[in-house]
Design an enzyme around this catalytic site. Structure first.
Site, PDB file in Angstrom:
ATOM      1  N   GLY A  23      56.411  73.400  42.503  1.00 42.92           N
ATOM      2  CA  GLY A  23      57.411  73.346  41.009  1.00 42.92           C
ATOM      3  C   GLY A  23      56.723  73.664  39.922  1.00 42.92           C
ATOM      4  O   GLY A  23      57.303  74.076  38.751  1.00 42.92           O
ATOM      5  N   ASP A  59      47.051  75.212  48.979  1.00 46.58           N
ATOM      6  CA  ASP A  59      46.167  75.732  47.754  1.00 46.58           C
ATOM      7  C   ASP A  59      45.399  74.445  47.550  1.00 46.58           C
ATOM      8  O   ASP A  59      44.999  74.235  46.234  1.00 46.58           O
ATOM      9  CB  ASP A  59      46.605  76.701  46.633  1.00 46.58           C
ATOM     10  CG  ASP A  59      45.622  77.226  46.147  1.00 46.58           C
ATOM     11  OD1 ASP A  59      44.459  77.520  46.574  1.00 46.58           O
ATOM     12  OD2 ASP A  59      45.714  77.763  45.038  1.00 46.58           O
ATOM     13  N   ASN A  73      51.658  84.370  42.267  1.00 46.28           N
ATOM     14  CA  ASN A  73      50.441  83.699  41.414  1.00 46.28           C
ATOM     15  C   ASN A  73      49.385  84.798  41.608  1.00 46.28           C
ATOM     16  O   ASN A  73      48.844  85.304  42.665  1.00 46.28           O
ATOM     17  CB  ASN A  73      50.051  82.328  41.847  1.00 46.28           C
ATOM     18  CG  ASN A  73      50.994  81.440  41.568  1.00 46.28           C
ATOM     19  OD1 ASN A  73      51.707  80.643  42.518  1.00 46.28           O
ATOM     20  ND2 ASN A  73      51.547  81.181  40.401  1.00 46.28           N
TER      21      ASN A  73
END
Length: 390
Positions: A251, A277, A221
């Site tokens: 997911g 996160d 990411n």
């Protein structure tokens, strides 16, 4: 409760092996031993757990908020206490409150609050993670581009000074905004340097590993991806054994198949570890909140800006453990290590966290066989008991 007690009746995972018909002995907030249940020393109080599992407390190195609070909005000790309390029912016994890219004044306030939390020995507080502001605008994600900037000599000095008041200081930087010599100076000062929010290439990422960077923030990411001719930061993370790497196992942020590929290919000794996160929503029913003046919406298991950009995660640690075990297909042992031992190793705290051995912290999670959290102890003190638990 006595300063010395034994937890019995559950299978015990010490971070490496399972112990059956055994007792976990706790003394003065530390693990003393794991002994056969029938061989307890005299004078030790027996606490029956009612079955299930006893596992090392989870260690989360990227927690932006919880309990309705974001560290960015309220960078004070009360917020740190709230965030730590909010994550304890999900098995997290040690965490790094994380400050997302913000102004120098907010950053300074967060550092001061972290130092005070350390002095107060706030249960669950492990140190701070400063995610930015020295990132790449090209891979900014939900970070405010107006606040992203290169690291200066003064920034470097401020980070080194901050480390002196904190048990752990992790900072996420991008090679585009920080020189390798600064990374080397930070690492020498005991700061854990993580690469993230970066469009850097493989060669640069590996050079920064040589300079002292040892972690990568939320693998896949907000980073350059693996290509056939340029492996990017994602490829360097997997191919460079020096990097530990957080991954958001909800997911949504990373496809299970991609996670499987990364886990199978990752070179060691650096491991892939779980991070949440997490944002302010954890432990609440709130449907939106703000970050740097922008509204973030909670819907369908994700948190997003109005334009659809992912903004942190609506994830807790036990849910991440269940996901990599049940969906990705990891053995439970490895799923638990990803939530405890590996993050502890990544921030150089495995001597006291992430496992059970003589002298480690009595940070303990009691789980049901279905992997629901029943009980949580931090430093030998029970901080959570499920209403149906013992």
């Amino acid at each position: 409760m006595s300063d010395r007690f034994a937890l019995t009746g559950a299978r015990i995972f010490d971070g490496a092996d399972w112990h059956h018909d055994a007792a976990l002995i706790v003394k003065d907030g530390m693990v003393e031993a794991i002994l056969p249940a029938g061989a307890l020393p005299s004078g030790v109080s027996r606490v029956e757990t009612g079955g299930g599992l006893l596992v090392p407390g989870f260690v989360d190195i990227q927690v932006n908020g919880g309990g309705g609070v974001m560290l960015n909005d309220h960078p004070d000790v009360a917020s740190i206490e709230t965030i730590c309390r909010a994550h304890a029912p999900f098995g997290t016994t040690a965490l790094l409150p994380t400050l997302i890219t913000d102004t120098p004044a907010i950053t300074a306030a967060a550092v001061a609050a972290g130092a005070e939390a350390a002095r107060k020995k706030v249960p669950g507080f492990l140190g701070l993670h400063l995610e930015g502001p020295h990132l790449s605008i090209a891979r900014k994600g939900a970070h405010d581009p107006a606040l992203i900037r290169p690291m200066t000599e003064a920034d470097q000095a401020a980070l080194i000074a901050a480390r002196r008041g904190l048990p752990v200081l992790l900072t996420t930087i991008a090679p585009e905004s920080v020189e390798p010599a600064r990374v080397a100076a930070l690492a020498k000062a005991g700061i854990v340097v993580s690469l993230g929010h970066s469009d850097t290439d493989y060669a640069t990422a590996t050079a920064f590993a040589e300079a002292g960077a040892t972690v990568v923030t939320h693998l896949f990411n907000a980073m350059s991806q693996i290509g056939n001719r340029e492996p990017g930061l994602a490829g360097a993370t997997i191919d460079t054994g020096k990097f530990y790497a957080g991954i958001i196992a909800d997911g949504i942020h990373v496809h299970p198949g991609t996670m499987t590929l990364a886990l199978n290919a990752k070179k060691g000794p650096g491991k892939i570890l779980l991070v949440t996160d997490a944002m302010a929503t954890i432990g609440t029913d709130m449907t939106s909140f703000t970050l740097n003046g922008r509204t973030i919406y909670r819907k369908d298991g994700s948190l997003r800006l109005a334009d659809g950009t992912l903004a942190g995660a609506d994830l807790d640690m036990i849910s991440a453990v269940r996901f990599v075990h049940r969906v990705v297909g990891l053995d439970l042992d490895e799923a638990l290590r990803m939530a405890s031992l590996y993050p502890a190793e990544a921030i150089r705290q495995a001597h006291r966290l992430g496992r059970f051995a003589n002298g480690t912290a009595a940070d303990i999670v009691g789980l049901s066989e279905d992997l629901d959290v029943k009980n949580v102890w931090i430093g030998g003190e029970k901080v959570f008991a499920a209403s149906t638990g013992n």
